[in-house]
Design a protein around this motif. Structure first.
Motif, PDB file in Angstrom:
ATOM      1  N   ASN A  82      -4.199  -6.935  -5.544  1.00 33.27           N
ATOM      2  CA  ASN A  82      -4.670  -6.647  -4.184  1.00 33.27           C
ATOM      3  C   ASN A  82      -3.566  -5.974  -3.378  1.00 33.27           C
ATOM      4  OD1 ASN A  82      -3.624  -9.623  -4.373  1.00 33.27           O
ATOM      5  ND2 ASN A  82      -3.289  -9.014  -2.241  1.00 33.27           N
ATOM      6  N   PRO A  83      -3.948  -5.181  -2.387  1.00 35.38           N
ATOM      7  CA  PRO A  83      -2.933  -4.651  -1.478  1.00 35.38           C
ATOM      8  C   PRO A  83      -2.481  -5.740  -0.520  1.00 35.38           C
ATOM      9  CG  PRO A  83      -5.102  -3.918  -0.793  1.00 35.38           C
ATOM     10  CD  PRO A  83      -5.290  -4.675  -2.079  1.00 35.38           C
ATOM     11  N   ILE A  84      -1.208  -5.742  -0.180  1.00 34.49           N
ATOM     12  CA  ILE A  84      -0.694  -6.668   0.817  1.00 34.49           C
ATOM     13  C   ILE A  84      -1.271  -6.279   2.170  1.00 34.49           C
ATOM     14  CG2 ILE A  84       1.413  -7.465   1.977  1.00 34.49           C
ATOM     15  CD1 ILE A  84       2.881  -6.767  -0.665  1.00 34.49           C
ATOM     16  N   GLY A  85      -1.712  -7.280   2.927  1.00 37.13           N
ATOM     17  CA  GLY A  85      -2.297  -7.017   4.241  1.00 37.13           C
ATOM     18  C   GLY A  85      -3.230  -8.135   4.641  1.00 37.13           C
ATOM     19  N   PRO A  86      -4.146  -7.873   5.573  1.00 34.22           N
ATOM     20  CA  PRO A  86      -5.093  -8.898   6.004  1.00 34.22           C
ATOM     21  C   PRO A  86      -5.812  -9.529   4.812  1.00 34.22           C
ATOM     22  CG  PRO A  86      -5.218  -7.008   7.449  1.00 34.22           C
ATOM     23  CD  PRO A  86      -4.301  -6.620   6.314  1.00 34.22           C
ATOM     24  N   ARG A  87      -5.841 -10.840   4.791  1.00 36.88           N
ATOM     25  CA  ARG A  87      -6.344 -11.579   3.624  1.00 36.88           C
ATOM     26  C   ARG A  87      -7.835 -11.342   3.440  1.00 36.88           C
ATOM     27  NH1 ARG A  87      -4.467 -15.338   0.256  1.00 36.88           N
ATOM     28  NH2 ARG A  87      -5.814 -17.007  -0.495  1.00 36.88           N
ATOM     29  N   ASP A  88      -8.216 -10.850   2.263  1.00 36.27           N
ATOM     30  CA  ASP A  88      -9.618 -10.573   1.943  1.00 36.27           C
ATOM     31  C   ASP A  88      -9.819 -10.829   0.460  1.00 36.27           C
ATOM     32  OD1 ASP A  88     -12.186  -9.666   1.614  1.00 36.27           O
ATOM     33  OD2 ASP A  88     -11.741  -7.560   2.044  1.00 36.27           O
ATOM     34  N   ARG A  89     -10.140 -12.071   0.105  1.00 41.19           N
ATOM     35  CA  ARG A  89     -10.292 -12.426  -1.302  1.00 41.19           C
ATOM     36  C   ARG A  89     -11.378 -11.605  -1.976  1.00 41.19           C
ATOM     37  NH1 ARG A  89      -8.156 -17.107  -3.650  1.00 41.19           N
ATOM     38  NH2 ARG A  89      -9.182 -16.271  -5.512  1.00 41.19           N
ATOM     39  N   THR A  95       2.750  -7.317   7.225  1.00 41.33           N
ATOM     40  CA  THR A  95       2.873  -6.266   6.205  1.00 41.33           C
ATOM     41  C   THR A  95       3.781  -5.141   6.696  1.00 41.33           C
ATOM     42  OG1 THR A  95       0.650  -6.756   5.392  1.00 41.33           O
ATOM     43  CG2 THR A  95       1.601  -4.635   4.771  1.00 41.33           C
ATOM     44  N   ALA A  96       3.536  -4.689   7.923  1.00 42.75           N
ATOM     45  CA  ALA A  96       4.332  -3.595   8.480  1.00 42.75           C
ATOM     46  C   ALA A  96       5.785  -4.009   8.651  1.00 42.75           C
ATOM     47  CB  ALA A  96       3.744  -3.155   9.817  1.00 42.75           C
ATOM     48  N   THR A 128       5.173 -18.060   1.844  1.00 44.55           N
ATOM     49  CA  THR A 128       3.882 -17.870   2.508  1.00 44.55           C
ATOM     50  C   THR A 128       3.411 -16.453   2.221  1.00 44.55           C
ATOM     51  OG1 THR A 128       4.470 -19.403   4.286  1.00 44.55           O
ATOM     52  CG2 THR A 128       2.650 -17.873   4.708  1.00 44.55           C
ATOM     53  N   VAL A 129       2.265 -16.323   1.566  1.00 48.06           N
ATOM     54  CA  VAL A 129       1.737 -15.004   1.228  1.00 48.06           C
ATOM     55  C   VAL A 129       1.360 -14.251   2.501  1.00 48.06           C
ATOM     56  CG1 VAL A 129      -0.171 -13.806   0.082  1.00 48.06           C
ATOM     57  CG2 VAL A 129       0.912 -15.768  -1.015  1.00 48.06           C
ATOM     58  N   THR A 130       1.683 -12.975   2.543  1.00 49.79           N
ATOM     59  CA  THR A 130       1.373 -12.141   3.704  1.00 49.79           C
ATOM     60  C   THR A 130      -0.137 -12.005   3.881  1.00 49.79           C
ATOM     61  OG1 THR A 130       3.413 -10.920   3.411  1.00 49.79           O
ATOM     62  CG2 THR A 130       1.688  -9.850   4.710  1.00 49.79           C
ATOM     63  N   GLY A 131      -0.591 -12.158   5.144  1.00 47.51           N
ATOM     64  CA  GLY A 131      -2.031 -12.088   5.398  1.00 47.51           C
ATOM     65  C   GLY A 131      -2.404 -11.342   6.654  1.00 47.51           C
ATOM     66  N   THR A 132      -1.464 -10.615   7.253  1.00 48.80           N
ATOM     67  CA  THR A 132      -1.771  -9.843   8.452  1.00 48.80           C
ATOM     68  C   THR A 132      -1.157  -8.458   8.349  1.00 48.80           C
ATOM     69  OG1 THR A 132       0.208 -10.483   9.700  1.00 48.80           O
ATOM     70  CG2 THR A 132      -1.708 -11.962   9.844  1.00 48.80           C
ATOM     71  N   ALA A 133      -1.744  -7.527   9.103  1.00 47.03           N
ATOM     72  CA  ALA A 133      -1.199  -6.170   9.136  1.00 47.03           C
ATOM     73  C   ALA A 133       0.192  -6.160   9.761  1.00 47.03           C
ATOM     74  CB  ALA A 133      -2.142  -5.251   9.910  1.00 47.03           C
ATOM     75  N   GLU A 134       0.419  -7.018  10.754  1.00 47.43           N
ATOM     76  CA  GLU A 134       1.711  -7.056  11.436  1.00 47.43           C
ATOM     77  C   GLU A 134       2.830  -7.470  10.485  1.00 47.43           C
ATOM     78  OE1 GLU A 134      -1.549  -7.277  14.270  1.00 47.43           O
ATOM     79  OE2 GLU A 134      -1.064  -8.491  12.497  1.00 47.43           O
ATOM     80  N   PRO A 172       0.824  -1.214   0.000  1.00 45.25           N
ATOM     81  CA  PRO A 172       0.000   0.000   0.000  1.00 45.25           C
ATOM     82  C   PRO A 172       0.856   1.262   0.000  1.00 45.25           C
ATOM     83  CG  PRO A 172      -0.856  -1.608   1.570  1.00 45.25           C
ATOM     84  CD  PRO A 172       0.475  -2.129   1.092  1.00 45.25           C
ATOM     85  N   GLY A 173       0.451   2.206  -0.837  1.00 44.70           N
ATOM     86  CA  GLY A 173       1.193   3.441  -0.943  1.00 44.70           C
ATOM     87  C   GLY A 173       2.383   3.382  -1.867  1.00 44.70           C
TER      88      GLY A 173
END
Length: 210
Positions: free
Chosen positions: A180-187, A141-142, A133-139, A66-67
């Motif tokens: 998709n933006p990297i972060g919490p997984r939301d298909r 991602t940060a 492993t694809v990133t799926g959490t805000a932690e 993101p960004g």
């Protein structure tokens, strides 16, 4: 004399099928080799052993930071990085360089990247991370964004393709379009149609590589 073709490697058949009808097979060979760095390395090495290619491009859909990379946009790698190749420690992640077992960073070929940037002026250039492993959490991602301030996207195959290309002394680059933006997984929030449209729009650039 007709030059050897460019090899475009995708993870899944859907990515390859989106590109093949738009490309001359005498100039660009498109093959799906599987998901993840191990399948990508093995599949790319097999293809390079069978036939001469003047360049190898890892191409497909990715998540964007993101960004840094917009959904529906295109990114080009300056470096491909095996972001999870290393060890955990009480003080945080230790990349394989700190363990003394090799390197996790491979540079893309500057001539290929220059040609792709000229053909795709709206594309964002930066590091593309390879993760098993694809990133799926805000932690996570940060943490990745902080460790890799130049990273624009993450995928699962680039480093494997780059390793195979390096082993065969063939120039490498990576092109990704963002679903998709990297972060919490939301298909439900993924915009695959936009990413595939961007992939098809980038196809002519692959056919004009040096």
């Amino acid at each position: 004399m007709i030059p050897s073709p460019v090899l475009v490697v995708t993870a899944v058949p859907a990515e390859a099928d989106a590109l093949r009808p738009l490309l001359d097979p005498a100039l660009v060979v498109v093959e799906a080799v599987g998901v993840g760095p191990a399948a990508a390395a093995a599949g790319t090495a097999r293809l390079l052993a069978r036939r001469d290619h003047r360049a190898v491009i890892s191409v497909g859909i990715a998540g964007g930071f993101p960004g840094r990379a917009d959904v529906g946009g295109t990114v080009l790698t300056t470096r491909t990085i095996a972001a999870d190749l290393g060890a955990e420690s009480p003080d945080g992640f230790l990349p394989i360089e700190e363990l003394g077992f090799g390197g996790s960073v491979l540079e893309a070929d500057p001539v290929l990247i220059a040609a792709l940037r000229a053909a795709l002026p709206q594309a964002v250039a930066g590091d593309v991370l390879t993760l098993s492993t694809v990133t799926g959490t805000a932690e996570t991602t940060a943490r990745l964004a902080a460790r890799f301030p130049r990273a624009v996207a993450e995928a699962m195959e680039g480093y494997g393709v780059a390793i195979a290309a390096a082993g065969a002394a063939v120039p490498f680059a990576e092109l990704r379009t963002i679903s998709n933006p990297i972060g919490p997984r939301d298909r439900g929030a993924w915009r695959l149609a936009d990413a595939f449209a961007a992939l098809r729009a980038a196809a002519p650039a692959l056919q004009r590589l040096p």
